[in-house]
Design a protein around this motif. Structure first.
Motif, short mmCIF file in Angstrom:
data_model
loop_
_atom_site.label_atom_id
_atom_site.label_comp_id
_atom_site.label_asym_id
_atom_site.label_seq_id
_atom_site.Cartn_x
_atom_site.Cartn_y
_atom_site.Cartn_z
N LEU A 1 8.17 8.02 1.46
CA LEU A 1 7.45 6.77 1.21
C LEU A 1 6.89 6.24 2.51
O LEU A 1 7.62 6.00 3.48
N PHE A 2 5.57 6.06 2.53
CA PHE A 2 4.88 5.45 3.65
C PHE A 2 4.22 4.16 3.16
O PHE A 2 3.79 4.08 2.01
N GLN A 3 4.12 3.18 4.07
CA GLN A 3 3.52 1.92 3.67
C GLN A 3 2.87 1.25 4.88
O GLN A 3 2.94 1.76 6.00
N THR A 4 2.28 0.11 4.65
CA THR A 4 1.60 -0.63 5.70
C THR A 4 2.60 -1.35 6.60
O THR A 4 3.53 -2.00 6.13
N LEU A 5 2.36 -1.21 7.93
CA LEU A 5 3.09 -1.96 8.94
C LEU A 5 4.60 -1.81 8.82
O LEU A 5 5.36 -2.77 8.71
N ASP B 1 0.82 -1.21 0.00
CA ASP B 1 0.00 0.00 0.00
C ASP B 1 0.85 1.27 0.00
O ASP B 1 0.66 2.17 0.82
N PRO B 2 1.82 1.37 -0.91
CA PRO B 2 2.79 2.48 -0.86
C PRO B 2 2.17 3.82 -1.22
O PRO B 2 1.41 3.95 -2.18
N VAL B 3 2.54 4.81 -0.44
CA VAL B 3 2.21 6.21 -0.72
C VAL B 3 3.53 6.97 -0.82
O VAL B 3 4.30 6.99 0.14
N ALA C 1 -1.12 10.35 2.83
CA ALA C 1 -0.12 11.40 3.05
C ALA C 1 -0.28 12.45 1.97
O ALA C 1 -0.64 12.14 0.83
N TRP C 2 0.00 13.69 2.32
CA TRP C 2 -0.05 14.79 1.36
C TRP C 2 0.78 15.96 1.89
O TRP C 2 0.91 16.14 3.10
#
Length: 608
Positions: free
Chosen positions: A65-69, A53-55, A100-101
């Protein structure tokens, strides 16, 4: 003298060209980050490294970069090198599918939640500083509590927001989108961030639902089979909202039909308003990769780099330890003048150039470095049980070699069959009974890659360098091309309980000419218009084929990569496509590839 001068000038030109070429950076999917050990299956005694689920958001010319867990996030200035950042505060049970934004001054972060929780903000995310923007957001208007979904009344909405997405429009208005369900639609609404408060502007609106009866790619299962391997039918899932605005058009993106199996993809609806009405894009899906080593491309984000190029991220499926074991991919993306959005997954897990300026033809980012390691002979210094070395050259991340020990000096040696030009190597580790659930000082990878012409005298090709970090999908672009027949992995350290490698992937080129163009290409649409069968005549010496299709003959945006040995015997090959949209016309073509290069693409044929 004139001849000597010309020779010297030519030599200098070659050297300069080589240096310029080497200055370019390449990358390969899955992206090379220190994926974190996962907590999802701790009660079952299973641990593994995963990313999903990368953002990716751009904030002050850097990328986050944010992601799950994960117990933090990553930062990059070039989309190739990523540094993990430990935040000053974090959820105790970590974040799942966060939004995220950046507004240009501050970066906002919102985790998925079933009950009202915190929203975070940072004006210095490069330091790890993370503050509360809202300690506890207000409950969404009309929202029921978890467990009350079956009692919902007209106008009420389910718990959430799960899989949220934030979007700041050009006029300064904020919007929130969310949804992750095979029952409920995606939702959206206008919100306001002001003076440390979150204010809802009205009530949530239904954006759209899945329609697998019309959109073949929205069907669940392996190759959109509709269900589980045992025949159990599964209603597909829609999740992972993401909003992008380009040239006045809003692209509300979503992942479907589910993170398991190879068919996970990203699609989009378009509108001239941030809350619709929405029009389904006939060229969906926009990011799709059902074949090859990296399979799946759904639930991600779309970001523009510092040169104006677009990228779409997603969640490829690994599934060795558990169904939801995953990684992260990044595909070059375009928004065409006629409004079509598409991502190039052609050779999507082979090395690609990271552009140093604006790029018009995103397919030209493929380096042309071919896979040299497929089905090559491997010799291991030791083997545990049935986990033999051959499993590390089959382009299947769910099979792997395991050494008897993880002591330094264990080796895995590949025979390329002849001397070939090696330009890049990717080492993909597996988590076999890893026995780790959290990060510790000894969770890192160290090893050396060596090359040889005769298997006796070895030279160093690449090695892990300081600072130490974990590299489950370590990718090395060699500092200079190497002419070698043998490639050897020499082990140093691994954080898990076992040394296990699912694929040692070697890229470069063999001498010779590219394969011939596939002939006799035909494409027949089935009675169920969501399906089609593409057939062609096999090419001697081909390692595999790319079957490409799209809504225009000059824009074949979708690719299914298949290896030749997966196509059975006989002189003809066939591949079933099950990702078509009803009522939409398509064209298809086929190209062959091997270790020398890629054939000419066959002339597009209409799928009739």
């Amino acid at each position: 003298m004139r001849s000597l001068a010309l020779l010297a000038a030519a030599t200098a030109l070659v050297a300069t060209g080589s240096a310029a070429q080497q200055a370019k950076r390449s990358y390969a999917n899955p992206i090379d980050i220190d994926y974190r050990y996962n907590f999802e299956q701790i009660n079952e005694g299973i641990s593994y490294r995963t990313g999903a689920d990368p953002v990716i958001v751009r904030h002050k010319s850097a990328f986050y970069l944010f992601q799950t867990l994960a117990d933090g996030y990553w930062r990059s200035t070039n989309l190739v090198d990523w540094q993990f950042i430990t935040p000053s505060r974090w959820e105790n049970d970590s974040f799942v599918a966060p939004a995220a934004w950046s507004d240009g001054e501050r970066l906002y972060l919102m985790p998925s939640m079933m009950e009202p929780g915190a929203i975070y903000v940072s004006d210095a995310p490069e330091t790890g500083k993370l503050d509360y923007f809202v300690r506890k957001m207000p409950r969404l208007p009309g929202q029921v509590r978890p467990g009350e979904e079956e009692k919902m009344k007209l106008g009420e909405i389910p718990p959430g927001p799960w899989d949220p997405a934030l979007f700041l429009d050009d006029d300064g208005k904020w919007y929130l989108y969310w949804g992750s369900s095979n029952v409920f639609p995606l939702y959206g609404m206008e919100i306001e961030f002001t003076d440390g408060k979150l204010i809802y502007k009205g009530r949530a609106k239904e954006m759209f639902k899945l329609h697998p009866e019309r959109h073949g790619w929205e069907r669940f299962g392996q190759d959109h089979s509709g269900g589980l391997p045992d025949g159990t039918a599964i209603k597909p899932f829609m999740e992972g909202a993401w909003m992008t605005k380009v040239a006045g058009t809003y692209y509300l993106q979503y992942g479907a039909p589910g993170t398991e199996y190879n068919a996970y993809a990203n699609g989009t609806y378009t509108s001239k308003s941030p809350l619709g009405p929405w029009e389904y894009a006939p060229w969906n899906p926009v990011a799709y990769k059902p074949g090859g080593f990296v399979e799946g491309a759904g639930h991600g984000s779309t970001v523009q780099d510092n040169h104006g190029n677009w990228w779409n991220t997603g969640t490829p499926w690994l599934g060795a330890n558990w169904t939801f074991e995953r990684r992260i991919n990044m595909f070059p993306t375009r928004f065409e003048a006629d409004g079509q959005m598409w991502s190039s997954s052609r050779f999507g897990d082979f090395p690609h150039w990271m552009p140093e300026g604006p790029v018009e033809d995103i397919e030209k980012l493929f380096t042309g470095w071919m896979l040299l390691s497929y089905r090559k002979q491997l010799i291991a210094s030791s083997t545990l049980g049935e986990y033999d070395a051959s499993r590390a050259a089959d382009e299947n991340p769910r099979t792997f070699w395991v050494a008897k020990s993880k002591a330094p000096g264990e080796t895995l040696t590949m025979d390329l069959g002849a001397v070939k030009t090696v330009r890049a190597i990717q080492v993909n580790f597996a988590d076999y009974k890893a026995g780790r659930y959290a990060d510790a000082p000894d969770i890192y990878t160290e090893f050396v890659l060596e090359g040889s012409v005769d298997g006796k005298r070895w030279t160093k090709l690449a090695e892990t360098e300081k600072p130490r970090r974990d590299r489950p999908n370590a990718y090395f672009q060699l500092k200079a091309p190497a002419k070698v027949r043998y490639v050897r992995y020499v082990h140093g350290h691994i954080g898990g309980a076992h040394l296990a490698i699912n694929d040692l992937r070697v890229f470069g080129n063999a001498d010779g000419t590219a394969p011939a163009m596939p002939g006799a290409v035909k494409a027949l649409r089935e009675k169920d218009a969501r399906n089609a069968q593409v057939t062609w005549r096999k090419v001697r010496g081909a390692t595999g084929y790319n079957v490409m299709w799209g809504v225009r003959p000059d824009r074949l945006t979708l690719t299914y990569q298949v290896f030749a040995d997966e196509l059975g015997g006989g002189s003809d090959a066939k591949l079933d496509l099950r990702a078509l949209n009803v009522g939409v016309g398509y064209y298809a073509a086929v190209e062959a590839f091997n270790e020398t290069g890629v054939s000419a693409r066959s002339a597009p044929v209409a799928i009739r």
